[in-house]
Motif scaffolding. Structure first.
Motif, PDB file in Angstrom:
ATOM      1  N   UNK A 176       0.834  -1.212   0.000  1.00  0.00           N
ATOM      2  CA  UNK A 176       0.000   0.000   0.000  1.00  0.00           C
ATOM      3  C   UNK A 176       0.862   1.252   0.000  1.00  0.00           C
ATOM      4  N   UNK A 177       2.054   1.184   0.574  1.00  0.00           N
ATOM      5  CA  UNK A 177       2.953   2.338   0.532  1.00  0.00           C
ATOM      6  C   UNK A 177       3.452   2.582  -0.882  1.00  0.00           C
ATOM      7  N   UNK A 178       3.743   1.501  -1.604  1.00  0.00           N
ATOM      8  CA  UNK A 178       4.161   1.656  -2.994  1.00  0.00           C
ATOM      9  C   UNK A 178       3.033   2.196  -3.855  1.00  0.00           C
ATOM     10  N   UNK A 179       1.784   1.897  -3.469  1.00  0.00           N
ATOM     11  CA  UNK A 179       0.635   2.420  -4.216  1.00  0.00           C
ATOM     12  C   UNK A 179       0.338   3.874  -3.883  1.00  0.00           C
ATOM     13  N   UNK A 180       1.088   4.466  -2.943  1.00  0.00           N
ATOM     14  CA  UNK A 180       0.926   5.883  -2.618  1.00  0.00           C
ATOM     15  C   UNK A 180      -0.022   6.175  -1.472  1.00  0.00           C
ATOM     16  N   UNK A 181      -0.369   5.180  -0.692  1.00  0.00           N
ATOM     17  CA  UNK A 181      -1.273   5.411   0.439  1.00  0.00           C
ATOM     18  C   UNK A 181      -0.542   6.170   1.540  1.00  0.00           C
ATOM     19  N   UNK A 182      -1.262   7.104   2.174  1.00  0.00           N
ATOM     20  CA  UNK A 182      -0.676   7.830   3.299  1.00  0.00           C
ATOM     21  C   UNK A 182      -0.878   7.034   4.584  1.00  0.00           C
ATOM     22  N   UNK A 183      -0.404   7.612   5.701  1.00  0.00           N
ATOM     23  CA  UNK A 183      -0.469   6.891   6.974  1.00  0.00           C
ATOM     24  C   UNK A 183      -1.902   6.607   7.399  1.00  0.00           C
ATOM     25  N   UNK A 184      -2.808   7.585   7.196  1.00  0.00           N
ATOM     26  CA  UNK A 184      -4.194   7.381   7.602  1.00  0.00           C
ATOM     27  C   UNK A 184      -4.860   6.287   6.765  1.00  0.00           C
ATOM     28  N   UNK A 185      -4.626   6.301   5.441  1.00  0.00           N
ATOM     29  CA  UNK A 185      -5.202   5.275   4.582  1.00  0.00           C
ATOM     30  C   UNK A 185      -4.647   3.896   4.929  1.00  0.00           C
ATOM     31  N   UNK A 186      -3.366   3.845   5.251  1.00  0.00           N
ATOM     32  CA  UNK A 186      -2.757   2.579   5.672  1.00  0.00           C
ATOM     33  C   UNK A 186      -3.406   2.066   6.950  1.00  0.00           C
ATOM     34  N   UNK A 187      -3.632   2.984   7.901  1.00  0.00           N
ATOM     35  CA  UNK A 187      -4.253   2.598   9.166  1.00  0.00           C
ATOM     36  C   UNK A 187      -5.706   2.201   8.971  1.00  0.00           C
ATOM     37  N   UNK A 188      -6.436   2.955   8.153  1.00  0.00           N
ATOM     38  CA  UNK A 188      -7.873   2.742   7.975  1.00  0.00           C
ATOM     39  C   UNK A 188      -8.181   1.470   7.204  1.00  0.00           C
ATOM     40  N   UNK A 189      -7.424   1.194   6.156  1.00  0.00           N
ATOM     41  CA  UNK A 189      -7.791   0.100   5.260  1.00  0.00           C
ATOM     42  C   UNK A 189      -6.976  -1.177   5.474  1.00  0.00           C
ATOM     43  N   UNK A 190      -5.877  -1.099   6.196  1.00  0.00           N
ATOM     44  CA  UNK A 190      -5.053  -2.292   6.409  1.00  0.00           C
ATOM     45  C   UNK A 190      -4.993  -2.667   7.886  1.00  0.00           C
ATOM     46  N   UNK A 191      -4.604  -1.717   8.729  1.00  0.00           N
ATOM     47  CA  UNK A 191      -4.359  -2.025  10.140  1.00  0.00           C
ATOM     48  C   UNK A 191      -5.665  -2.322  10.874  1.00  0.00           C
ATOM     49  N   UNK A 192      -6.645  -1.434  10.757  1.00  0.00           N
ATOM     50  CA  UNK A 192      -7.909  -1.629  11.477  1.00  0.00           C
ATOM     51  C   UNK A 192      -8.637  -2.922  11.070  1.00  0.00           C
ATOM     52  N   UNK A 193      -8.809  -3.208   9.771  1.00  0.00           N
ATOM     53  CA  UNK A 193      -9.449  -4.495   9.428  1.00  0.00           C
ATOM     54  C   UNK A 193      -8.685  -5.703   9.961  1.00  0.00           C
ATOM     55  N   UNK A 194      -7.356  -5.619   9.968  1.00  0.00           N
ATOM     56  CA  UNK A 194      -6.576  -6.732  10.503  1.00  0.00           C
ATOM     57  C   UNK A 194      -6.800  -6.907  11.999  1.00  0.00           C
ATOM     58  N   UNK A 195      -7.027  -5.792  12.708  1.00  0.00           N
ATOM     59  CA  UNK A 195      -7.220  -5.847  14.157  1.00  0.00           C
ATOM     60  C   UNK A 195      -8.678  -6.039  14.558  1.00  0.00           C
TER      61      UNK A 195
END
Length: 281
Positions: A176-195
């Protein structure tokens, strides 16, 4: 597994059945021989008691406030301690230390060493900057209890959420970082669903313990001033060990069990709905 299951059933069902039985009895320890069937009298007295409704509201306020604070703070600290920095192991050990403090000891520490209006640490800090000390448990009792319980249980949320974060595949974050996602998008769409499942576990376990909070209140405010911090467990304690009314306190205990089940069902549906919504998005 049958012996273990039978043991657990007996361990749980026998006290519950006895409590239900006594809730329909007119039974006071001051007059142990004067026992009779009371019907729903104990329940009707409970529902017409203003103190019961105060304790119910205090219980809900305490549970929801502590759940929100511990989850937010635990998630923030988990994200922080998941990073690499010097002495991270020492910092993690210090962060989880409050969880291993017994509730009675924690109550005494906060009452006599931190929030005491004369010689507490917070009073000394306020006097150092020219401000008047605050009688926390006298003027802000519920807020003080919430702060204390949050201090005890935030490390638990931190431990569980940090474990969930460490199981997050690093390649997903790199993608997601290579796709240009910022920290909030990374947290919202990757971290939170995983948790999602981890957060569900934290909410369920903490809600059970918050609904049964007793030692912290007993050692600090004794349910006061008035009924400002009287929750359902302390309300049951007052009726059982001060009024010696076993029938009435048993009816209150059954009400607490029903509240806990309603709360659990509501929480399960709420979290499950959010997890399904997160999976669809």
């Amino acid at each position: 597994m049958l012996p273990s299951v039978l043991f657990l059933l007996v361990w749980m069902i026998v006290p519950l059945v006895m409590t239900l039985y006594y809730s329909f009895q007119n039974y006071n320890l001051m007059m142990p021989m004067d026992r009779s069937f009371a019907g729903i009298m104990n329940y009707s007295l409970m529902f017409t008691d203003p103190t019961f409704w105060d304790s119910l509201i205090n219980t809900l306020v305490l549970v929801f406030s502590c759940l929100i604070l511990t989850l937010v703070l635990g998630l923030a600290f988990a994200l922080l301690y998941n990073r690499v920095f010097p002495l991270r192991g020492v910092a993690r050990t210090l962060a989880v230390a409050p969880f291993f403090v017994m509730p009675v000891v924690a109550g005494l520490i906060w009452k006599n060493m931190l929030m005491h209006p004369v010689y507490g640490l917070f009073s000394w800090m306020l006097r150092s900057v020219g401000l008047e000390p605050i009688d926390w448990f006298g003027n802000y009792p519920m807020i003080s209890v919430i702060i204390m319980i949050t201090w005890i249980w935030t490390p638990f949320a931190l431990l569980v959420l940090l474990t969930g974060l460490q199981s997050l595949p690093e390649d997903q974050l790199e993608a997601v970082r290579l796709d240009g996602a910022n920290r909030w998008q990374e947290f919202r769409h990757i971290v939170l669903p995983h948790l999602g499942q981890v957060i569900y576990v934290v909410l369920m376990l903490e809600s059970i313990f918050f609904l049964t909070s007793f030692a912290e209140i007993y050692t600090t405010t004794s349910g006061g001033p008035g009924t400002a911090t009287t929750n359902l467990p302390y309300y049951i304690y007052l009726n059982a060990f001060f009024q010696y009314d076993i029938g009435f306190s048993s009816a209150s205990a059954i009400a607490a069990v029903i509240l806990a089940n309603i709360f659990a069902i509501f929480l399960i549906r709420f979290v499950a709905g959010n997890l399904k919504a997160g999976a669809r998005s």
